[in-house]
Scaffold this motif. Sequence first.
Motif, short mmCIF file in Angstrom:
data_model
loop_
_atom_site.label_atom_id
_atom_site.label_comp_id
_atom_site.label_asym_id
_atom_site.label_seq_id
_atom_site.Cartn_x
_atom_site.Cartn_y
_atom_site.Cartn_z
N GLY A 1 0.80 -1.22 0.00
CA GLY A 1 0.00 0.00 0.00
C GLY A 1 0.83 1.26 0.00
O GLY A 1 0.51 2.23 -0.70
N LEU B 1 -0.30 3.25 -3.22
CA LEU B 1 -1.37 4.20 -2.91
C LEU B 1 -1.04 5.68 -3.10
O LEU B 1 -1.88 6.41 -3.62
CB LEU B 1 -1.89 3.96 -1.50
CG LEU B 1 -2.75 2.72 -1.37
CD1 LEU B 1 -3.19 2.52 0.08
CD2 LEU B 1 -3.97 2.78 -2.27
N GLN C 1 -3.60 7.88 -5.17
CA GLN C 1 -4.36 8.93 -4.48
C GLN C 1 -4.11 10.30 -5.12
O GLN C 1 -5.04 11.10 -5.26
CB GLN C 1 -4.00 8.99 -2.99
CG GLN C 1 -4.37 7.75 -2.21
CD GLN C 1 -5.86 7.60 -1.93
OE1 GLN C 1 -6.72 7.98 -2.71
NE2 GLN C 1 -6.16 6.97 -0.81
#
Length: 167
Positions: A104, A108, A112
């Motif tokens: 992650g 991420l 994001q």
Amino acid sequence: MSSEAFFVALEQAIPGFSAKEVTVPAVDERQGEYKQVYWLDQLLGENFLCYVEWKEFDPWGVDRLNALIPVKQAGITLSTDSLYDKQGSPVQDISYEEFMYNAGGFFLPVLQQQLQLVGLKLLELGILQNDGKMYLHENPRFICTTTDNAKIEQLNLQLQQRGLVFC
């Protein structure tokens, strides 16, 4: 625990979600402490909830995220290409174990950042335990929501009533 309030919160926080277009599944009590998360899996389906196997989440694994209706409606295509060099190796230092089991932190931030540009973000779904602590699966479930914190908080309050929580 009002189902109507829950569905309103879903509609406000998740772009493209309409309670009128879903069949509400029954909660399967045989699934014990996981019953609510499996219920939500069925309710939202692959159009609004993405289960990520980090071990399989390489550049092509982002396809499941791109299949989420909020992402499609925003007209973007998420990419993790910037995380790899021309030989397909990660451009930042990451251990094999971290890449395989806790990726992650690798994937991420870049996802994001792309979502933020169109007013969306990925939120991980966890199980709220009796002691108030969150339980997170090794392989997370993500819901793509608006960035409107008030709408996210309303949905999170409704989720908490069902033993779930955004992390």
